[in-house]
Design an enzyme around this catalytic site. Structure first.
Site, PDB file in Angstrom:
ATOM      1  CD  GLU A  97      -3.161  -0.828   0.406  1.00  0.00           C
ATOM      2  OE1 GLU A  97      -3.176   0.184  -0.329  1.00  0.00           O
ATOM      3  OE2 GLU A  97      -4.093  -1.640   0.477  1.00  0.00           O
ATOM      4  CD  GLU A 124      -3.307  -7.457   2.853  1.00  0.00           C
ATOM      5  OE1 GLU A 124      -4.382  -6.951   3.231  1.00  0.00           O
ATOM      6  OE2 GLU A 124      -2.228  -6.850   2.844  1.00  0.00           O
TER       7      GLU A 124
HETATM    8  C1  IPT Z   1      -5.047  -4.095   3.779  1.00  0.00           C
HETATM    9  C2  IPT Z   1      -3.658  -3.830   4.277  1.00  0.00           C
HETATM   10  O1  IPT Z   1      -2.710  -4.199   3.320  1.00  0.00           O
HETATM   11  C3  IPT Z   1      -3.367  -4.554   5.533  1.00  0.00           C
HETATM   12  O2  IPT Z   1      -2.192  -4.003   6.081  1.00  0.00           O
HETATM   13  C4  IPT Z   1      -4.485  -4.446   6.494  1.00  0.00           C
HETATM   14  O3  IPT Z   1      -4.694  -3.102   6.807  1.00  0.00           O
HETATM   15  C5  IPT Z   1      -5.714  -4.974   5.862  1.00  0.00           C
HETATM   16  O4  IPT Z   1      -6.020  -4.247   4.734  1.00  0.00           O
HETATM   17  C6  IPT Z   1      -6.917  -4.874   6.752  1.00  0.00           C
HETATM   18  O5  IPT Z   1      -6.763  -5.418   7.975  1.00  0.00           O
HETATM   19  S1  IPT Z   1      -5.527  -2.704   2.814  1.00  0.00           S
HETATM   20  C7  IPT Z   1      -7.247  -2.882   2.564  1.00  0.00           C
HETATM   21  C8  IPT Z   1      -7.975  -1.912   3.407  1.00  0.00           C
HETATM   22  C9  IPT Z   1      -7.577  -2.686   1.136  1.00  0.00           C
END
Ligand code: IPT
Length: 987
Positions: A421, A491
């Protein structure tokens, strides 16, 4: 500019001064090393320049700690964070910077920890050669003095920094002074979603560097799957020899040697012990031969496509924050392996280097991520983003180099990730180019590069199932280069609170489409901070002016590393062996449990490993009659190769189950007898339904206050059940509410789609029950009601129809929705209260753990025993939890409850309303104590136990960050009928 020239380095965008160039990290060598971990003196100042001259000049003039006036200094443990040791407070934000965004400037209020450590050299320390001082992690910016001489400054919190200190060392009375600033220009690059925790949080080590010692080295160990040969070449800054006894290798550094080897994979982590010896030092090598490449649009290791069953791992310990000891790291790796996880993304920074040693040893594919995130710039449309600003490029390159140089000798690392990010920009491209040049043998990952200009894989976050399917079918379009690339979900499945839901549905897609090479669940562990006030603290609990609440508790492990039900589910969904048990349905009558023919069943076993056959597993069958195992034995399964599938016959069926439901369960166990995978047949028969017309129908008799009916008594006015089989109850009535889960509540940016929001707007948490009639007719008691929220014209017309015989009462519930229902129901069932003594539970149904419609893969049918407390999942922020799926009957508090059909069974010491109102675990304990007090009850034993018997539950999904439940898991308001029979449990 800072207020003081002495502190200008804090806001300088450059990474620092004085440190040695980065190099390979190692834990051991023949050279002596000396740990400076332990107790240090600490003084925290509110600004970067407080005591500035005092600290610097004192360092310059005094050589012993006595030279400092440290009487009023505190003690702090290094590695550690001072804010977790009683000095200041932690801050949690997801992506917002907790300071004004004006790069590279930071606030004047900049907590600064001056750390002092006096030490004598160990007696065996040789004064020949030189020495380096290594810091493995300091957040966020440090300035270092040894014996009054300044060594330099550095940033890059989760990266190593070494300083040459030889000439400054004395045999005794050394003083190491480290000034650590919480905020620096580096903070702009470290906007990861986690606690801001300043301190010297990783090891500090003094390394003896003898004459002719090892400098940097790079082990290149590839594997040619077509020949079975490995090729080893160790490039070394200092010439020397490389030996690998098991392979008969003894060659000079820089020379390639090719020999037959066993390859390294995450499934078969074959490491060869070797040694790099220069004139002055010997460093052990652990060599794994493997080749990673994208070929034909797929990520292949040793020529074979791999499927990542991964997790994102932040470093976390509920007391020590990101200061992890080796035992905790090992525990993480062992827990991962035990749960069939085969990959880790080190979100979002390089982990403690010892963690990667463990990944090499146990076998995990690693995406090693640089310490870089600038997410907060999204608030200004990425304007001023350091990732696209040449002034910051040296800092970005420094981060890339320190990551790659430190970790390049780990076979487990298969991809470098530029960061997380951080938008897009020239700095990121420069990092990718530098990495490719330095290490062309690994892949480059970065999710933010949506066009895959700089990357080798197309990486997505939180894609919904439908998108994954499109990507799998190559229907996603996009730039030509991207269309050719493999896809991973770096993720997915947000494990916040109860959930994540939908894992099995993702896994089916990963397995169906070769282009989708798996994913990494977000995330491994909840970052709750152990705190007496709350149980575990989360964002906002330390008075932060900006924070993101419990978004920091979104792991598969609870903060104390207890596996949550989500981890059990993940383990089942990603099991590397699939076992389908197909036993012919048995008769429920005279023919016995297996039909007249008694035909043996079949087990289909599929090897889902990428590299291994099944010879390391043993298989076991067992046969259950009404959930109790009555026979078991070994099952011989051929050593199927990766991807192969075979059928095995079950033994001849044991004696008939006398009409009771029977099932076969087959388990795969590893050498330590740990269960790796299992499968279970469908139950051969439903439980014989308690006859609709009771055995000898009883007739309800109306008294003055009570209606007596079979073993039960009801309130004559309301028709509510009061007692059954000698057990006093708070009569069952319709309940549609659940304490919303984090996934029900959804993420703030998801607007009206958020279910928890919609449910509350409609008023499902405040349903009213209108009594329309209590009717006695022959052999039934009928109670007619309408259940509806104030202010709305929707409702649920609900009829309770009771029948009874001498021993049992049966409740048939019929529900007919009225009005325009636009939201699904949270749950649909009845809730009843039992006396607080109710504790031990037994049920025939799904277990051992909690399950919901889209989190039920790990639920297996058996007779389970537990107690009310053990049935709770202590999510850091209390919420709906603890349901058991597919329950045919349950016993609790002296009652036996049978369902028609199976039901969801939940028992807890608080109501859904109390659960919903609680914000921390401690609120629940307090809440029930209050409730007990109010009821004039004495002690815990008298608290009501609330039992939910649910006909339906809404799915869980992943909307706390990603998509909600799939439509098939939606509990639509529709006409429904279901029944329960109650009687005294036989002791
Ligand atoms: C994503 C982030 O990469 C991760 O660090 C963490 O914040 C996660 O979300 C949520 O727990 S970013 C997402 C909001 C698109």
């Amino acid at each position: 500019m800072s207020s003081s020239d002495h502190t200008s380095y804090v806001e300088d965008v450059l990474p620092g001064t004085g440190a040695l160039p980065p190099r390979a990290w190692y834990a051991r060598s023949s050279a002596t090393s000396f740990s400076l971990n332990g107790s240090w003196r600490l003084r925290v100042s509110p600004t970067a320049d407080a005591h500035d001259s005092a600290f610097a000049s004192a360092s310059a003039s005094a050589l012993t700690p006595d030279g400092y006036d440290t009487d009023d200094w505190a003690e702090v443990t290094v590695p550690g964070h001072w804010v977790l040791q009683g000095h200041g407070e932690p801050i949690y934000t997801n992506h917002l910077y907790p300071f004004p965004v004006d790069p590279p400037h930071v606030p004047t209020e900049n907590p600064t920890g001056d750390h002092l450590r006096a030490f004598d050299l160990p007696a065996d320390w040789l004064a020949d050669g030189s020495a380096t001082l290594r810091f493995d992690g300091v957040e966020s910016c440090a300035r270092v003095w040894l014996n009054g001489t300044e060594l330099g400054t550095f940033k890059g919190s989760r990266l190593p920094h070494e300083f040459a200190v030889g000439p400054l060392l004395r045999a005794a009375g050394n003083v190491l002074a480290v000034r650590v600033h919480q905020w620096s220009s580096g903070s702009y690059l470290e906007d990861q979603d986690q606690w801001w925790l300043p301190g010297i949080f990783r090891d500090v080590t003094l390394l003896h560097r003898p004459e002719g010692c090892v400098g940097d080295w790079f082990t290149h160990a590839s594997y040619d799957h077509t020949t079975g040969d490995g090729t080893l070449r160790v490039d070394s800054e200092v010439d020397g020899r490389v030996t690998v006894p098991d392979l008969g290798i003894d060659v000079p550094t820089g020379m390639s040697v090719t020999v037959p080897v066993e390859p390294w994979t995450a499934e078969t982590p074959r490491l060869y012990d070797g040694e790099l010896a220069t004139e002055g030092e010997r460093v052990p090598l652990r060599i794994g031969f493997r080749t990673v490449a994208v070929e034909g649009g797929l990520i292949k290791v040793n020529g074979t496509p791999v499927l990542f069953r991964g997790v994102n791992r932040h470093e976390w310990h509920p007391e020590h924050g990101r200061a992890l000891d080796l035992a905790t790291m090992r525990r993480d790796v062992e827990l991962m392996k035990r749960h069939n996880i085969n990959a880790v993304r080190t979100s979002h920074y390089p982990p403690h280097p010892a963690f990667l040693d463990l990944c090499d040893e146990y076998g995990l594919w690693v995406i090693d991520e640089c310490d870089l995130e600038t997410h907060g710039f999204i608030e200004q449309g990425w304007h001023d983003n350091p990732s696209d600003d040449d002034r910051w490029t040296p800092a970005l390159l420094d981060r890339a180099a320190r990551t790659v140089e430190r970790d390049k000798n780990h076979p487990s690392v298969v991809m470098w990730s530029l960061g997380n990010e951080a938008g897009t920009g020239r700095g990121l491209t420069a990092m990718a180019e530098w990495i490719r040049e330095r290490d062309p043998d690994r892949l480059v990952h970065y999710e933010g590069d949506v066009n895959c200009r700089d990357t080798d894989v197309y990486s997505r976050m939180y894609a919904e199932h439908a998108e994954v399917e499109r990507l799998g079918a190559r229907l996603d379009g996009g730039p030509a280069r991207r269309r050719e690339l493999p896809v991973i979900l770096c993720e997915y499945a947000h494990a916040m609170g109860n959930g994540p839901g939908g894992l099995a549905d993702y896994q089916r897609l990963f397995e169906a489409y070769e282009r989708i090479q798996g994913g990494f669940v977000w995330e491994w562990i909840d970052h709750g901070i152990a705190d007496e006030r709350y149980g575990y603290a989360y964002g906002g609990d330390f008075g932060e002016e900006l924070h993101d609440g419990n978004f920091v508790c979104d792991g598969l492990l609870l903060p104390d590393r207890t596996p949550s039900p989500g981890l059990a589910e993940f383990k089942k969904v990603i099991e590397p062996v699939r076992i389908d048990v197909d036993a012919p349905a048995g008769g429920t009558g005279t023919a016995g449990a297996f039909g007249a023919a008694g035909a043996p069943g079949t087990v289909r076993v599929t090897n889902r490993y990428d590299f291994r056959d099944l010879s390391h597993l043993s298989f076991e069958w067992s046969f259950q009659v009404e959930g109790e195992t009555v026979r078991s034995g070994a099952l011989t399964v051929p050593p199927l190769g990766p991807g192969e599938c075979g059928e095995v016959k079950l033994p001849a069926p044991p004696e008939d189950g006398r009409g009771a439901p029977t099932s076969w369960t087959v388990r795969a166990l590893d050498a330590d007898d740990h269960e790796v995978a299992w499968g279970q047949s469908a139950q051969s028969a439903a439980l014989p339904a308690p006859r609709r017309g009771p055995r000898r129908a009883d007739q309800p008799v109306r008294g003055r206050q009570l209606i007596t009916f079979g073993p039960a008594a009801f309130d004559a006015r309301t028709g509510a059940l009061r007692t059954v089989g000698g057990v006093d109850v708070v009569g069952p009535r319709l309940d549609v509410w659940r304490a919303t889960t984090d996934n029900d509540d959804g993420a703030s940016w998801q607007g009206d789609e958020r279910l928890g929001f919609a449910w509350r707007a409609v008023g499902l948490h405040r349903m009213r029950h209108r009594l329309d009639g209590v009717e006695l007719s022959g052999d039934a008691l009928t109670v007619r009601t309408r259940v509806a929220p104030a202010g709305r014209d929707i409702g649920l017309r609900t009829v309770y129809r009771w029948t009874a015989d001498a021993e049992r009462v049966r409740l048939a519930v019929s529900v007919v929705p009225e009005g325009d229902w636009r939201v699904p129901l949270p749950r649909l069932g009845v809730r009843l209260g039992l006396p607080g003594g109710a504790d031990a539970t037994r049920w025939f149904g799904g277990g051992p753990g909690e399950a919901y419609p889209d989190t039920r893969a790990a639920s297996r049918i058996a007779v389970w025993h537990s107690d009310v407390d053990a049935m709770q999942t202590p999510y850091v922020r209390p919420q709906e939890n603890g349901a058991r799926a597919d329950v045919r009957w349950a016993e609790i508090g002296g009652l036996r409850i049978e369902g028609e059909p199976e039901f969801w069974f939940t028992a807890r010491r608080w109501t859904s309303e109390q659960l919903d109102a609680a914000e921390h675990l401690n609120d629940l304990a307090a809440g029930t104590a209050e409730a007990a007090g109010a009821a004039g009850a004495a002690g815990a034993a008298d608290r009501t136990v609330w039992v939910h018997l649910d006909h339906g539950q809404q799915g869980i999904g992943s909307q706390s960050c990603g998509p909600g439940p799939l439509p098939c898991y939606r509990l639509t308001a529709a006409p429904a009928e279901f029944a329960f029979t109650f009687r005294a449990a036989r002791p």
